[in-house]
Design a protein around this motif. Structure first.
Motif, PDB file in Angstrom:
ATOM      1  N   PHE A 251      98.076  10.564 -65.148  1.00 56.89           N
ATOM      2  CA  PHE A 251      98.963  10.131 -66.226  1.00 56.89           C
ATOM      3  C   PHE A 251      99.159  11.182 -67.320  1.00 56.89           C
ATOM      4  O   PHE A 251     100.068  11.050 -68.129  1.00 56.89           O
ATOM      5  CB  PHE A 251      98.446   8.823 -66.821  1.00 56.89           C
ATOM      6  CG  PHE A 251      98.566   7.658 -65.886  1.00 56.89           C
ATOM      7  CD1 PHE A 251      99.731   6.908 -65.846  1.00 56.89           C
ATOM      8  CD2 PHE A 251      97.536   7.323 -65.021  1.00 56.89           C
ATOM      9  CE1 PHE A 251      99.856   5.841 -64.978  1.00 56.89           C
ATOM     10  CE2 PHE A 251      97.649   6.261 -64.144  1.00 56.89           C
ATOM     11  CZ  PHE A 251      98.816   5.507 -64.112  1.00 56.89           C
TER      12      PHE A 251
ATOM     13  N   LEU B 100     111.342  10.142 -61.192  1.00 56.01           N
ATOM     14  CA  LEU B 100     112.400  11.123 -61.418  1.00 56.01           C
ATOM     15  C   LEU B 100     112.930  11.649 -60.088  1.00 56.01           C
ATOM     16  O   LEU B 100     114.149  11.771 -59.896  1.00 56.01           O
ATOM     17  CB  LEU B 100     111.875  12.269 -62.275  1.00 56.01           C
ATOM     18  CG  LEU B 100     112.853  13.412 -62.554  1.00 56.01           C
ATOM     19  CD1 LEU B 100     114.080  12.913 -63.291  1.00 56.01           C
ATOM     20  CD2 LEU B 100     112.171  14.532 -63.337  1.00 56.01           C
TER      21      LEU B 100
ATOM     22  N   GLU C 281     106.103  17.305 -67.150  1.00 54.95           N
ATOM     23  CA  GLU C 281     105.990  16.230 -66.181  1.00 54.95           C
ATOM     24  C   GLU C 281     104.531  15.944 -65.841  1.00 54.95           C
ATOM     25  O   GLU C 281     103.697  16.856 -65.787  1.00 54.95           O
ATOM     26  CB  GLU C 281     106.734  16.585 -64.884  1.00 54.95           C
ATOM     27  CG  GLU C 281     108.237  16.782 -65.036  1.00 54.95           C
ATOM     28  CD  GLU C 281     108.985  15.525 -65.412  1.00 54.95           C
ATOM     29  OE1 GLU C 281     108.382  14.435 -65.426  1.00 54.95           O
ATOM     30  OE2 GLU C 281     110.193  15.625 -65.706  1.00 54.95           O
ATOM     31  N   SER C 282     104.242  14.656 -65.631  1.00 52.36           N
ATOM     32  CA  SER C 282     102.977  14.228 -65.051  1.00 52.36           C
ATOM     33  C   SER C 282     103.251  13.754 -63.631  1.00 52.36           C
ATOM     34  O   SER C 282     104.415  13.563 -63.241  1.00 52.36           O
ATOM     35  CB  SER C 282     102.368  13.088 -65.866  1.00 52.36           C
ATOM     36  OG  SER C 282     103.175  11.919 -65.778  1.00 52.36           O
TER      37      SER C 282
ATOM     38  N   ARG D 125     116.571  15.635 -68.141  1.00 49.95           N
ATOM     39  CA  ARG D 125     117.303  14.395 -68.407  1.00 49.95           C
ATOM     40  C   ARG D 125     118.437  14.618 -69.407  1.00 49.95           C
ATOM     41  O   ARG D 125     118.679  13.804 -70.295  1.00 49.95           O
ATOM     42  CB  ARG D 125     116.350  13.301 -68.882  1.00 49.95           C
ATOM     43  CG  ARG D 125     115.286  12.941 -67.818  1.00 49.95           C
ATOM     44  CD  ARG D 125     114.164  12.091 -68.390  1.00 49.95           C
ATOM     45  NE  ARG D 125     113.171  11.779 -67.372  1.00 49.95           N
ATOM     46  CZ  ARG D 125     112.152  12.568 -67.060  1.00 49.95           C
ATOM     47  NH1 ARG D 125     112.008  13.736 -67.687  1.00 49.95           N
ATOM     48  NH2 ARG D 125     111.292  12.216 -66.127  1.00 49.95           N
TER      49      ARG D 125
ATOM     50  N   ARG E 125     102.695  10.852 -62.477  1.00 46.61           N
ATOM     51  CA  ARG E 125     103.272   9.514 -62.573  1.00 46.61           C
ATOM     52  C   ARG E 125     104.764   9.578 -62.902  1.00 46.61           C
ATOM     53  O   ARG E 125     105.576   8.858 -62.314  1.00 46.61           O
ATOM     54  CB  ARG E 125     102.545   8.706 -63.645  1.00 46.61           C
ATOM     55  CG  ARG E 125     103.089   7.275 -63.809  1.00 46.61           C
ATOM     56  CD  ARG E 125     102.660   6.681 -65.126  1.00 46.61           C
ATOM     57  NE  ARG E 125     103.120   7.464 -66.260  1.00 46.61           N
ATOM     58  CZ  ARG E 125     104.368   7.417 -66.733  1.00 46.61           C
ATOM     59  NH1 ARG E 125     105.271   6.646 -66.166  1.00 46.61           N
ATOM     60  NH2 ARG E 125     104.715   8.169 -67.762  1.00 46.61           N
ATOM     61  N   SER E 126     105.162  10.454 -63.799  1.00 51.45           N
ATOM     62  CA  SER E 126     106.561  10.492 -64.225  1.00 51.45           C
ATOM     63  C   SER E 126     107.466  11.205 -63.239  1.00 51.45           C
ATOM     64  O   SER E 126     108.669  10.927 -63.180  1.00 51.45           O
ATOM     65  CB  SER E 126     106.669  11.160 -65.601  1.00 51.45           C
ATOM     66  OG  SER E 126     106.300  12.533 -65.526  1.00 51.45           O
ATOM     67  N   VAL E 127     106.907  12.134 -62.455  1.00 51.86           N
ATOM     68  CA  VAL E 127     107.759  12.916 -61.557  1.00 51.86           C
ATOM     69  C   VAL E 127     108.196  12.099 -60.348  1.00 51.86           C
ATOM     70  O   VAL E 127     109.259  12.351 -59.771  1.00 51.86           O
ATOM     71  CB  VAL E 127     107.038  14.214 -61.108  1.00 51.86           C
ATOM     72  CG1 VAL E 127     106.043  13.942 -59.985  1.00 51.86           C
ATOM     73  CG2 VAL E 127     108.052  15.266 -60.681  1.00 51.86           C
TER      74      VAL E 127
ATOM     75  N   LYS F  70     100.034  15.147 -68.635  1.00 50.12           N
ATOM     76  CA  LYS F  70     100.985  16.165 -68.202  1.00 50.12           C
ATOM     77  C   LYS F  70     100.286  17.196 -67.328  1.00 50.12           C
ATOM     78  O   LYS F  70      99.228  17.725 -67.678  1.00 50.12           O
ATOM     79  CB  LYS F  70     101.604  16.857 -69.418  1.00 50.12           C
ATOM     80  CG  LYS F  70     102.362  15.919 -70.356  1.00 50.12           C
ATOM     81  CD  LYS F  70     103.504  15.203 -69.657  1.00 50.12           C
ATOM     82  CE  LYS F  70     104.275  14.303 -70.604  1.00 50.12           C
ATOM     83  NZ  LYS F  70     105.306  13.501 -69.915  1.00 50.12           N
TER      84      LYS F  70
END
Length: 396
Positions: free
Chosen positions: A6, A52, A44-45, A36, A47-49, A8
């Motif tokens: 979670f 995306l 990016e982490s 974005r 989880r976020s990638v 970066k």
């Protein structure tokens, strides 16, 4: 694991500065990275990638990253829990299931790591793009990279230290003549020459693979000019300046390892040490060590079969190879290259193009030969030596 997923993992920023000699735009700094559609650095982490990648159409990359980063750790916990829960069960089938579960954990443990190899290689590619004063490329391996790297390595070592439960009342034969691969018994009698031939074949593919480019990256200047809203006529100016050649880089595993190590020595940054250790230590050195152990084991089996000497070395060499093979991550590194090439679609609209290169096919071929050598030597030991057979069985 949790902060590794979670927090970066990686941040970078790319900007271009046109020379003052260029009319209208000369001396102006233009932001290239635009996450974005907001100009600025990309952070990016894991989880976020994943969402995306899914939203931008790189769904194969999203599925692979989700599988390696989330599914594999959960599967390891479940399998380990089953193994420990049924380890002392009075029912033989549960003990056998516990044994298979722990063996499965040891096999899949390192497969949580492809993302870390991808980030290390991406760091090298981006840092190599920096061409002051025309192009600024700044990049940082963040705390998520640190935490997840430590989790991956400690997880592999700790799972390998878990002892396998003994299966009660399991029939065993003192004659291992039926062990190994059917139809290859004749090859087992020539294990020494076969091990040498396999090692030489592996050496060729390995040397070509680690010294040839496995990834390349370049900036598509037409896409960048379009995203920046600049006149398309500037493309000819960019071509005249030869910027396209300056904003291209490729990477081999050997060169990436040496550069990451030299960058660590000059900066003392912990994450560069982790990255160079993952690539050079677990990716390259551990693979070389395992092949050396397998060659030694093959020669020891051959000596034992022909001269009845060297048999005492076989179990020790096979045990060492079994442990080192689970630490050797060149196969995981190759998977990381594939993952990065599939996930690179999220940067394409910003003009950043990442592609696999021919070196990855040599790396994959070397790993196929590596695995063939491992199972061949294990099976040959089972065929030629009762002790080798018992040890190969015990070590999976």
């Amino acid at each position: 694991l949790i902060p590794g997923l979670f927090s970066k993992d990686f941040s970078f920023n790319i900007a271009a500065v046109f020379p003052k000699a260029i009319p209208i735009v000369g001396g102006t700094r233009y932001q290239i990275t635009c996450p974005r559609h907001h100009p600025g650095p990309i952070r990016e982490s894991t989880r976020s990638v994943v969402p995306l990648l899914w939203d931008t159409g790189s769904r194969s990359g999203a599925v692979l990253i989700f599988t390696f980063a989330f599914v594999v750790p959960v599967a390891k916990l479940v399998l380990l829990a089953i193994g420990e829960l049924w380890r002392q069960s009075p029912e033989p089938w549960k003990v056998r299931a516990a044994r298979r579960s722990i063996l499965s954990v040891q096999v899949v443990s390192k497969w949580a790591s492809p993302d870390m190899f991808a980030f290390a290689l991406l760091y090298y590619l981006l840092r190599s793009l920096s061409v002051p004063p025309l192009l600024e490329s700044l990049q940082v391996l963040d705390v998520g990279f640190t935490c997840y790297n430590i989790f991956c390595v400690s997880s592999v070592v700790s799972t390998m230290s878990v002892t396998l439960p003994a299966v009660p009342d399991e029939p065993s034969s003192p004659n291992p003549s039926g062990a190994g691969w059917p139809g290859l018994h004749r090859a087992y009698t020539f294990v020494g020459p076969c091990a040498v031939a396999l090692s030489l074949t592996w050496g060729f593919f390995f040397a070509r693979g680690i010294t040839s480019p496995v990834l390349s990256m370049y900036l598509n200047t037409d896409t960048i000019l379009e995203e920046l809203g600049l006149a398309s006529s500037l493309s000819s100016v960019v071509d005249t300046l030869g910027l396209q050649a300056l904003v291209s880089s490729d990477v081999s595993l050997w060169h990436a390892t040496s550069k990451l190590w030299s960058w660590f020595l000059s900066s003392g940054e912990l994450n560069l040490l982790l990255a160079s250790t993952m690539l050079g230590g677990l990716g390259l050195a551990a693979t070389v060590l395992d092949m050396a152990l397998l060659l030694a084991a093959g020669l020891a089996v051959s000596l034992q079969a022909s001269l009845n000497v060297g048999g005492g070395l076989v179990p020790a060499l096979l045990k060492a190879s079994h442990f080192v093979k689970h630490l050797a991550m060149l196969d995981v590194c190759a998977t990381g290259v594939v993952v990065l090439s599939l996930a690179a679609g999220i940067y394409r609209e910003q003009g950043m193009m990442i592609q696999m290169q021919y070196g990855i096919f040599y790396v994959i071929a070397s790993e196929l030969v590596h695995n063939l050598t491992f199972y061949y030597v294990m099976s040959a030991a089972a065929f030629n030596s009762p002790k080798g057979a018992k040890r190969a069985s015990d070590e999976g």
